[in-house]
Design an enzyme around this catalytic site. Structure first.
Site, mmCIF file in Angstrom:
data_model
loop_
_atom_site.group_PDB
_atom_site.id
_atom_site.type_symbol
_atom_site.label_atom_id
_atom_site.label_comp_id
_atom_site.label_asym_id
_atom_site.label_seq_id
_atom_site.Cartn_x
_atom_site.Cartn_y
_atom_site.Cartn_z
ATOM 1 N N GLN A 83 2.287 3.297 0.289
ATOM 2 C CA GLN A 83 1.726 1.973 0.550
ATOM 3 C C GLN A 83 2.761 0.865 0.353
ATOM 4 O O GLN A 83 2.418 -0.283 0.076
ATOM 5 C CB GLN A 83 0.512 1.730 -0.351
ATOM 6 C CG GLN A 83 -0.630 2.700 -0.098
ATOM 7 C CD GLN A 83 -1.873 2.379 -0.901
ATOM 8 O OE1 GLN A 83 -2.531 1.361 -0.688
ATOM 9 N NE2 GLN A 83 -2.202 3.253 -1.837
ATOM 10 N N ARG A 135 -8.330 1.845 3.892
ATOM 11 C CA ARG A 135 -9.239 0.776 3.441
ATOM 12 C C ARG A 135 -10.694 1.182 3.701
ATOM 13 O O ARG A 135 -11.618 0.614 3.126
ATOM 14 C CB ARG A 135 -8.979 -0.535 4.190
ATOM 15 C CG ARG A 135 -7.616 -1.187 4.026
ATOM 16 C CD ARG A 135 -7.137 -1.267 2.616
ATOM 17 N NE ARG A 135 -6.334 -0.096 2.270
ATOM 18 C CZ ARG A 135 -6.066 0.285 1.026
ATOM 19 N NH1 ARG A 135 -6.542 -0.389 0.004
ATOM 20 N NH2 ARG A 135 -5.332 1.358 0.779
ATOM 21 N N LYS A 193 -6.046 3.978 -9.777
ATOM 22 C CA LYS A 193 -4.852 3.589 -10.528
ATOM 23 C C LYS A 193 -5.138 2.429 -11.482
ATOM 24 O O LYS A 193 -4.576 2.374 -12.574
ATOM 25 C CB LYS A 193 -3.712 3.215 -9.582
ATOM 26 C CG LYS A 193 -3.859 1.892 -8.876
ATOM 27 C CD LYS A 193 -2.619 1.527 -8.109
ATOM 28 C CE LYS A 193 -2.796 0.209 -7.378
ATOM 29 N NZ LYS A 193 -3.021 -0.932 -8.289
ATOM 30 N N THR A 194 -6.017 1.495 -11.071
ATOM 31 C CA THR A 194 -6.336 0.365 -11.952
ATOM 32 C C THR A 194 -7.012 0.863 -13.222
ATOM 33 O O THR A 194 -6.731 0.391 -14.322
ATOM 34 C CB THR A 194 -7.248 -0.641 -11.228
ATOM 35 O OG1 THR A 194 -6.601 -1.075 -10.032
ATOM 36 C CG2 THR A 194 -7.526 -1.843 -12.105
ATOM 37 N N ASP A 247 2.390 -2.601 -12.437
ATOM 38 C CA ASP A 247 1.482 -2.179 -11.371
ATOM 39 C C ASP A 247 2.164 -2.391 -10.016
ATOM 40 O O ASP A 247 3.052 -3.238 -9.881
ATOM 41 C CB ASP A 247 0.199 -3.015 -11.455
ATOM 42 C CG ASP A 247 -0.916 -2.468 -10.582
ATOM 43 O OD1 ASP A 247 -0.814 -1.306 -10.138
ATOM 44 O OD2 ASP A 247 -1.895 -3.203 -10.343
ATOM 45 N N GLU A 248 1.753 -1.633 -9.009
ATOM 46 C CA GLU A 248 2.269 -1.780 -7.640
ATOM 47 C C GLU A 248 3.802 -1.756 -7.615
ATOM 48 O O GLU A 248 4.450 -2.596 -6.981
ATOM 49 C CB GLU A 248 1.747 -3.079 -6.999
ATOM 50 C CG GLU A 248 0.232 -3.237 -6.986
ATOM 51 C CD GLU A 248 -0.454 -2.346 -5.963
ATOM 52 O OE1 GLU A 248 0.225 -1.484 -5.378
ATOM 53 O OE2 GLU A 248 -1.664 -2.510 -5.755
#
Length: 740
Positions: free
Chosen positions: A254, A609, A32-33, A223-224
């Site tokens: 998330q 993770r 996504k980044t 973002d997020e």
């Protein structure tokens, strides 16, 4: 646009769709980044001026890294992007118009320490019980109210909030909230939440400011987005009007920060707010092996409230997840430490141990130390929270904002000037009585008839003159030269240099490192084309740093220990998830269906993770609240498809426990994306049955809830609702029960 060739089909579609609203649902490890970065680069290459783009992140670190990557793609134009955290961007936009809000441009930003100190002072003045009105608890209530857009006046009229306060015996919390806001304003200061609220207020009270910013920022990217709260939602919505060229990126799976005010409905309902919005799904995971991704999918598909997607991996199948039961928490910690020792050839940086609560780290730390395994606690005391650094920053803060009472209280006694606590208490009471800042009273004590000796007045005037001289120079010197001058002239550097203990030497080195940081900050701004950087810009940057901005900068090889909440956004080759037990993970405080779903999302974050290996463990009994108590495996272990566990483990053959028996009342039926084999009830023949009344020699009388077989530990258990001790789960063979 060669960089577009580096994207897969879904990523490329999300990057090149630039007009109108769009929602990019980015699964864990899906890049996504990169998509957000390339989308901004694409806009710039399409001819959109950098100053027309606003990109909002949740850490300064993320903003810096994205900006650097964009510069590599498109060149120096990226310097002029408006990019940063919600708080840092709002600070930048508010300062030129602070007078419209009743502040000066040099307003201070109170960090958590300042907020707690102010709350503590208010509670002490009102004679409130510090055991009930704990600063952290009071601050949490106030912050949650602000995140929901509730003012002190509205709080005092809200029957539900007042009822909750009464249940916690905080009868005066509404008054404390009102006083807290009044003191902040009197100190020409804002806390973190105020930065967002005041940005909204500014656009409400000034059509000119609102129109300016709406026209300036033609493209807004967030973002997020799953972590945004109500105020952030309102802020972004208003800034994006009327063009609504808004792109939000996030993953509902998330969303784990509801305790901070995050509202998952912002992302779930995005297409209801923007009916014309395009939906893009990034479902390919580039981080983890197939087994890890599939296991995480099988878990999260049990949640009812979600945006349907199926994340997949094209990496190797990888090792299955490992599930290991232990006798108690100490042997669990020893097992984790021993396994890390055996795999140390990977390098200690490869390992992360994740837990639900900070308290779990103690026993793990102990076992790691015994085996001489180096580790770091992620989220420990950061550089800018050290006393000597906060003292130095306190001088800078007071110099630019003479109404910053918290900064004054911190520095007035360092270095010593003969102004004691008794004197400062009189100054504080006098200042409150006459509606003045502490420094004003110290500058002219006779004007308010301050009852102190002539000698004390002389010392106070000297201190006020020193701060005033700093203020006069704060706008003439850049941040580095100003900071160096203040620390030298104030006597801070001399005081630190005279302490030749190791601790004193360390403190002096830390302050020197602060100066280095300011020098780098000024140099960075010069590289961005900004010729003059005042100390206020550095103070804004520092006050808004987050945990992820300051941690993991140590390059020494260490195992990382952290809560799952702190692990979001990070990745490690090998991850250990410990303490997978009922009333721990999920938390004992998670009762409502939406709370259970968030706990499940939290485990999803933990599993994803891991890049190569994921080890999950639980203890049969755990030392909590001063004694050992029996523990049951977490219900979430049943939510993970057994085919993804190590086939050599007994958990691969049968369900772990009867999940339906421990689902809270009113929890909705799950909506699986793929067929899920139902768990069967593991009742066993026993002399005890549901409803039997029993007597236990420690817990007293109770009623049997159920008896079941634990397939993992191979120990049959009995769950009893005791009359005075609550629900206990005991090993049947050791319970020693008597029939009542």
């Amino acid at each position: 646009m060669e960089f577009l060739d580096q994207l897969n089909t879904s990523q490329r579609e999300a990057v090149t769709y630039t007009e109108g609203a769009s929602l990019i649902v980015a699964g864990a490890g899906s890049g996504k980044t990169r998509v957000l970065t390339y989308r901004i680069a694409y806009l710039l290459q399409q001819g959109v001026p950098a100053g027309r783009i606003m990109a909002l992140t949740f850490t300064n670190k993320a903003a810096r890294e994205m900006k650097e990557r964009i510069q590599k793609l498109v060149g120096e134009d990226a310097r002029y992007l408006c990019m940063g955290t919600f708080h840092s961007v709002c600070t930048r936009l508010i300062r030129p118009y602070a007078d419209l809000l009743g502040f000066t441009r040099d307003f201070s930003i109170y960090d958590t320490t300042d907020m707690k100190s102010l709350i503590k002072s208010i509670c002490k003045e009102r004679g409130l019980d510090e055991k009930i009105y704990k600063p952290a608890a009071v601050l949490s209530r106030i912050s949650n109210a602000k995140n929901c857009g509730i003012s002190p006046q509205q709080y005092g009229a809200n029957s539900q909030l007042l009822r909750e306060d009464r249940e916690m015996r905080m009868y005066e919390l509404a008054t404390v909230y009102a006083l807290y806001q009044a003191r902040l304003h009197a100190a020409n200061a804002m806390d973190f939440d105020d930065l967002l609220i005041n940005m909204l207020r500014l656009m409400d009270i000034s059509d000119e400011v609102r129109d300016k910013y709406q026209q300036q920022f033609q493209y807004i990217l967030v973002d997020e987005y799953q972590d945004t709260n109500f105020i952030q939602f309102q802020l972004v919505k208003k800034l994006a009007e009327p063009q609504n060229n808004i792109c939000v990126v996030g993953d509902d799976a998330q969303s784990i920060y509801s305790f901070r005010g995050a509202d998952i409905r912002n992302i779930l309902n995005f297409r209801q707010v923007y009916p014309q919005a395009r939906l893009f799904k990034l479902e390919r995971n580039y981080r983890s092996t197939q087994n890890i991704v599939n296991a995480a999918n099988s878990l999260i598909h049990k949640n009812y409230h979600q945006i349907e997607k199926t994340v997949y991996s094209e990496k190797e199948e990888g090792q299955p997840l490992s599930l290991q039961p232990y006798m108690d928490d100490r042997t669990e910690a020893l097992g984790v430490a021993t396994r890390i020792q055996r795999m140390r050839h990977k390098g200690f940086n490869a390992f992360a141990v994740l837990y639900r609560t900070n308290a779990q780290s103690r026993v793990i730390e102990g076992e790691l130390r015994k085996l001489n395994i180096p580790y770091r606690i992620y989220g420990g005391t950061s550089f800018y929270q050290r006393k000597e650094i906060k003292d130095a920053l306190g001088y800078f803060r007071l110099a630019v904002n003479g109404r910053d009472n918290e900064a004054l209280l911190r520095i007035v006694g360092f270095p010593g000037r003969g102004i004691g606590d008794t004197t400062m208490k009189k100054v504080a009471m006098n200042a409150i009585e006459h509606h003045r800042a502490y420094l004003e009273v110290m500058r002219s004590p006779d004007e308010t008839a301050l009852d102190i000796s002539a000698g004390a007045k002389k010392k106070m005037r000297a201190f006020a003159d020193l701060i005033d001289s700093f203020h006069d120079q704060s706008e003439e010197m850049d941040a580095f030269r100003f900071a160096e001058m203040v620390l030298r002239t104030s006597g801070v550097m001399t005081a630190l240099a005279t302490d030749l203990t190791q601790e004193g030497i360390d403190r002096a080195q830390n302050v020197q490192e602060l100066l280095n940081a300011i020098h780098e900050f000024v140099a960075q701004r010069q590289n961005e084309g900004i010729d003059y950087t005042p100390i206020t810009d550095f103070l804004s940057e520092v006050s808004l740093l987050t945990d992820q901005d300051e941690n993991l900068t140590d390059t020494t090889e260490r195992v990382t220990l952290m809560t799952v909440h702190a692990a979001k956004g990070l990745e490690f080759p090998v991850v250990f998830i410990v303490g997978m037990e009922e009333n721990l993970f999920p938390s004992q405080f998670a009762v409502k269906p939406q709370e259970i779903e968030e706990e499940r999302r939290l485990l999803y974050v933990a599993i994803t993770r891991a890049m190569e290996q994921c080890y999950i463990s639980f203890a049969r009994q755990r030392f909590r609240n001063g004694s050992f108590s029996f523990a049951s495996p977490s219900r979430f272990l049943n939510d993970i498809d057994r085919q993804y566990f190590d086939k050599g483990q007994k958990t691969a053959a049968t369900p772990l426990l009867d999940r339906s028996a421990i689902r809270p009342q009113n929890e909705p039926a799950v909506r699986p994306a793929t067929p899920v084999r139902p768990s069967s009830t593991h009742s066993i023949e026993s002399e005890w049955k549901e409803g039997d009344r029993v007597i236990h020699r420690v817990f007293g009388e109770g009623t049997v809830n159920r008896v079941y077989r634990d397939e993992v530990t191979e120990n049959d258990k009995i769950e009893i609702q005791f009359d005075t001790q609550g629900v206990k789960t005991l090993l049947l063979t050791h319970a020693k029960l008597e029939r009542k």
